[in-house]
Each structure stands twice: as structure tokens, then as C-alpha cells.
Design an enzyme around this catalytic site. Structure first.
Site, PDB file in Angstrom:
ATOM      1  CD  GLU A   1      -2.995  -0.998   0.177  1.00  0.00           C
ATOM      2  OE1 GLU A   1      -3.128   0.104  -0.410  1.00  0.00           O
ATOM      3  OE2 GLU A   1      -3.691  -1.995  -0.086  1.00  0.00           O
TER       4      GLU A   1
ATOM      5  CG  HIS B   1      -4.622  -5.064   1.602  1.00  0.00           C
ATOM      6  ND1 HIS B   1      -4.818  -3.699   1.619  1.00  0.00           N
ATOM      7  CD2 HIS B   1      -5.370  -5.558   2.622  1.00  0.00           C
ATOM      8  CE1 HIS B   1      -5.659  -3.385   2.597  1.00  0.00           C
ATOM      9  NE2 HIS B   1      -6.010  -4.501   3.218  1.00  0.00           N
TER      10      HIS B   1
ATOM     11  CB  CYS C   1      -6.422  -3.237   6.286  1.00  0.00           C
ATOM     12  SG  CYS C   1      -6.681  -5.020   6.344  1.00  0.00           S
TER      13      CYS C   1
END
EC number: 3.4.19.3
Length: 213
Positions: free
Chosen positions: A78, A165, A141
Site C-alpha cells: 500500500e 494486502h 487494515c
């Protein structure tokens, strides 16, 4: 170098979380770095509290949190986390914050300071589908990614931190037609390669990793 890597317990009616199972599988030493593993609850606030307790205990150089993103085709580091909890479902203790700031005194967003493009390149070069993601969602998350980066910016300024992820594994999509999945061994290998890239790259590489939309 010490690397703290965390994985969530199962949530949303699933009996397994590939993030946690993959974390369990990776070596405890990668490119000379000591890898410390931590299970965290899929619960707002408590997940962050557990990570901060571990940071205080072991003083890591790197903190990487791993989460499940059903529907993705590859392993996705991310880029950014936003200061917003907006839970579509309840967490594992029944909490469902909607449009709530994670930290009132935090920035609108924090960017990962991990070499995310180098991580993607290392995975792709070794046959693991991977790409940069530009949204970590608004569930636990994103909450964890934002919260850890908030702590890094406010308190633990020498730590590098970010989030990855991972997709469902095949057993999770048996009754989810046309939903992508990835073998758990490939997910674990992707995490191992990501840590390798972190150890070997103090700064990220310059290469295309964006998206049109």
C-alpha cells in the site's frame, strides 16, 4: 536489523486469514534481518495497541502489517493510509465506526516509507503477481496502517513502516464464483521477497507503479 511483521486473525465470517497464515510461514531470518511475527486482532484500537506494545518491547527497525483484501489478484504493497474509519462491516468485537477520524491531531493521510516499488519489482521478477495499491480501504487494515505511520511520525521517527494486502487463498473462494485467489505458498514467498527488498533498499526505485483510475 529487526523486522516486525503482523497478521490479522480471521474476520467477516472467514475461518482463515491468509495474511496471518502467510506470516507464520516466512523465515525468521531474511537477508540477515531478524523477523519477529505478531498476530493482531481485527479490532479497531486494540490492533494498534498490540503493535505499539510490541514496538516498545523489541524496538524494531521496520514494521510491516499484512491484511487480507478479497478480490485482489496479487500481493499489493500500500502507498497511503487515510485518517478515516468507515467500516462497512463490524470488526471482531462488534465495533463499526462510521466517518470517524483515527487520530484528531493526525494528518489527513500518511504515506508508507517502505520501498514499495522495489518490493513489487522483487516479487514480479520472481514470478509473484504484485502491484502498488493506492487505497488500503477504510476498515481495520487502513486503521492499522494509518495508526502505525502516525506513531512513526509522532514518536518512533527511525522506524520504516507500511502495509501489504494479500488475496484470498483458493479454499476461501470455493463458494465465491469468479473471485481471484493465490496459493498460500506464493503469498508467503511474496512477503519474504518484500522483506528482502526492504533490507536491500534504503530508498525506493523510480519506476512506473501508478494507476490511471
Amino acid at each position: 536489523m529487526k523486522v516486525l511483521i503482523t497478521g490479522f486473525d480471521p474476520f467477516g465470517g472467514e475461518s482463515i486469514n491468509p495474511a496471518l497464515e502467510a506470516v507464520k510461514m516466512i523465515p525468521e531470518n531474511i537477508e540477515g534481518a531478524q523477523v519477529i511475527k505478531l498476530e493482531i486482532p481485527t479490532v479497531f484500537r486494540k490492533s494498534l495497541e498490540k503493535i505499539e506494545e510490541k514496538i516498545e518491547e523489541i524496538n524494531p527497525d521496520v514494521v510491516i502489517s499484512i491484511g487480507q483484501a478479497g478480490g485482489r489478484f496479487g500481493v499489493t504493497p500500500e502507498r497511503v493510509a487515510i485518517n478515516m474509519d468507515d467500516a462497512r462491516i463490524e470488526d471482531n468485537e462488534g465495533n463499526q465506526p462510521i466517518d470517524i477520524s483515527i487520530y484528531e491531531d493526525g494528518e489527513s493521510a500518511y504515506f508508507s516509507n517502505l520501498p514499495i516499488k522495489a518490493m513489487v519489482k522483487e516479487m514480479v521478477d520472481n514470478g509473484i503477481p504484485a502491484s502498488v495499491s493506492n487505497t488500503a480501504g477504510t476498515f481495520v487494515c487502513n486503521h492499522v496502517m494509518y495508526g502505525v505511520l502516525y506513531l512513526v511520525n509522532k514518536k518512533y521517527k527511525n522506524i520504516r513502516a507500511g502495509f501489504i494486502h494479500v488475496p484470498y487463498i483458493p479454499a476461501q473462494v470455493v463458494n465465491k464464483p469468479n473471485t481471484p485467489s493465490m496459493a498460500i505458498n506464493d503469498i508467503a514467498k511474496g512477503l519474504e521477497l518484500s522483506i528482502k527488498a526492504i533490507v536491500l533498499n534504503d530508498n525506493d526505485i523510480k519506476t512506473v507503479g501508478g494507476a490511471v483510475c
